[in-house]
Design an enzyme around this catalytic site. Structure first.
Site, PDB file in Angstrom:
ATOM      1  N   SER A  34       0.823  -1.209   0.000  1.00  0.00           N
ATOM      2  CA  SER A  34       0.000   0.000   0.000  1.00  0.00           C
ATOM      3  C   SER A  34       0.860   1.264   0.000  1.00  0.00           C
ATOM      4  CB  SER A  34      -0.945  -0.009   1.201  1.00  0.00           C
ATOM      5  OG  SER A  34      -0.212  -0.113   2.393  1.00  0.00           O
ATOM      6  N   THR A  35       2.051   1.208   0.587  1.00  0.00           N
ATOM      7  CA  THR A  35       2.925   2.392   0.588  1.00  0.00           C
ATOM      8  C   THR A  35       3.525   2.577  -0.805  1.00  0.00           C
ATOM      9  OG1 THR A  35       3.458   1.752   2.864  1.00  0.00           O
ATOM     10  CG2 THR A  35       4.689   3.602   1.935  1.00  0.00           C
ATOM     11  N   ASP A  89      10.729   0.424  -1.880  1.00  0.00           N
ATOM     12  CA  ASP A  89       9.776  -0.564  -1.354  1.00  0.00           C
ATOM     13  C   ASP A  89       9.428  -0.237   0.097  1.00  0.00           C
ATOM     14  OD1 ASP A  89       8.124  -2.774  -1.247  1.00  0.00           O
ATOM     15  OD2 ASP A  89       9.696  -4.255  -1.572  1.00  0.00           O
ATOM     16  N   LYS A 102       9.915  -8.239   5.605  1.00  0.00           N
ATOM     17  CA  LYS A 102       9.048  -7.938   4.478  1.00  0.00           C
ATOM     18  C   LYS A 102       8.292  -9.196   4.079  1.00  0.00           C
ATOM     19  CE  LYS A 102      10.519  -5.677   1.043  1.00  0.00           C
ATOM     20  NZ  LYS A 102       9.142  -5.111   1.054  1.00  0.00           N
ATOM     21  N   GLU A 111      10.685  -9.367  -4.503  1.00  0.00           N
ATOM     22  CA  GLU A 111      11.215  -8.133  -3.904  1.00  0.00           C
ATOM     23  C   GLU A 111      12.709  -8.281  -3.640  1.00  0.00           C
ATOM     24  OE1 GLU A 111       7.164  -6.553  -1.685  1.00  0.00           O
ATOM     25  OE2 GLU A 111       8.581  -7.717  -0.538  1.00  0.00           O
TER      26      GLU A 111
HETATM   27  C1  5RP Z   1       4.972  -6.942   0.433  1.00  0.00           C
HETATM   28  C2  5RP Z   1       5.825  -6.204   1.397  1.00  0.00           C
HETATM   29  C3  5RP Z   1       5.419  -4.806   1.737  1.00  0.00           C
HETATM   30  O1  5RP Z   1       6.443  -3.948   1.440  1.00  0.00           O
HETATM   31  C4  5RP Z   1       5.098  -4.740   3.194  1.00  0.00           C
HETATM   32  O2  5RP Z   1       4.124  -5.736   3.495  1.00  0.00           O
HETATM   33  C5  5RP Z   1       4.580  -3.380   3.600  1.00  0.00           C
HETATM   34  O3  5RP Z   1       3.335  -3.163   3.005  1.00  0.00           O
HETATM   35  P1  5RP Z   1       2.495  -1.853   3.229  1.00  0.00           P
HETATM   36  O4  5RP Z   1       3.202  -0.756   2.523  1.00  0.00           O
HETATM   37  O5  5RP Z   1       1.150  -2.194   2.610  1.00  0.00           O
HETATM   38  O6  5RP Z   1       2.382  -1.607   4.712  1.00  0.00           O
HETATM   39  O7  5RP Z   1       6.840  -6.660   1.864  1.00  0.00           O
HETATM   40  O8  5RP Z   1       5.412  -8.261   0.279  1.00  0.00           O
END
Ligand code: 5RP
Length: 227
Positions: A34-35, A89, A102, A111
């Site tokens: 989401s970020t 990321d 992650k 990733e």
């Molecule tokens: C996806 C990840 C994301 O970077 C992690 O879960 C953070 O997500 P968000 O930005 O939605 O909090 O590792 O596999």
């Protein structure tokens, strides 16, 4: 800035701030979550003002690829790229040394692959993600399905409780085991150790591919942590 910023607003803030790390006309590595969605949105806005702002992207998931392509951003296969300047990321947890957990979005393997191509990993996160010691967030581990029970037993010996994430198959056709009850005080050593377990594809500890910089969204603005 007020103290009433929502988590969503903090994510928008850091998503925009990450643009400063993307060199004009370059190919950017793009994570998942989401970020990162906020970063992709910011990139889309920047491209409206300057169509040459980026030449393309290498994406870490089907989800991010779809979002990038919807904005007209060319997505290159990672196999065709030998190096990236920057990989942007999010993280589920980040410690004060830049080590991360992650994989909350199940995209950890791709990733880690794309992060490894990049000179610099820019982590974007709201301040709730900053921790002293990794492990409160259930550690995602991508596992080949036939090894899941075996891997769960191996984690039990380390004091962790693993559970297969229900209803989730990764982009690579594997399962995710989420492990609770860990306190990861030596992330690099832990990452190497878990990588040795047969059937483990990727462990969600990013110590070898830790962040170079973290743009942390706080109510006082973006705090930049360098590691
Ligand atoms: C996806 C990840 C994301 O970077 C992690 O879960 C953070 O997500 P968000 O930005 O939605 O909090 O590792 O596999």
């Amino acid at each position: 800035m007020t103290s009433a910023m929502t988590q969503d607003e903090l994510k928008t803030l850091v998503g925009r701030a990450a643009l400063d790390y993307v060199q004009a006309g370059s190919i950017v590595g793009v994570g998942t979550g989401s970020t990162v969605d906020k970063f992709i949105d910011a990139l889309g806005e920047a491209l409206k003002a300057d169509p040459a702002r980026v030449a393309g992207a290498v994406s870490s998931s089907v989800r991010s690829t779809q979002r990038l392509e919807a904005l007209g951003i060319k997505v290159l296969p990672s196999e065709s790229v030998t190096a990236l300047g920057v990989y942007i990321d999010g993280a589920d947890e980040i410690d004060h040394q830049g080590n991360m957990i992650k994989g909350g979005g199940a995209a950890l393997t791709r990733e880690k692959i794309v992060a490894d191509l990049a000179e610099k990993f820019v982590c974007i996160a709201d301040e709730s993600k900053l921790v002293q010691t990794l492990g409160k967030f259930p550690l995602p581990v991508e596992v080949i399905p036939m090894a899941a029970a075996q891997v769960i037993r191996a984690f039990a010996k380390l004091g962790g409780t693993g559970k297969v994430r229900e209803g989730v198959t990764t982009d690579n056709g594997n399962v995710i085991v989420d492990v609770t009850g860990l306190s990861i005080s030596a992330p690099a050593q832990f990452e190497s150790e878990i990588n040795q377990l047969p059937g483990v594809v990727t462990v969600g500890v990013f110590a070898r591919n830790k962040a170079s910089v973290c743009l942390l969204g706080t109510s006082q603005g973006v705090k930049t942590l360098s590691f």
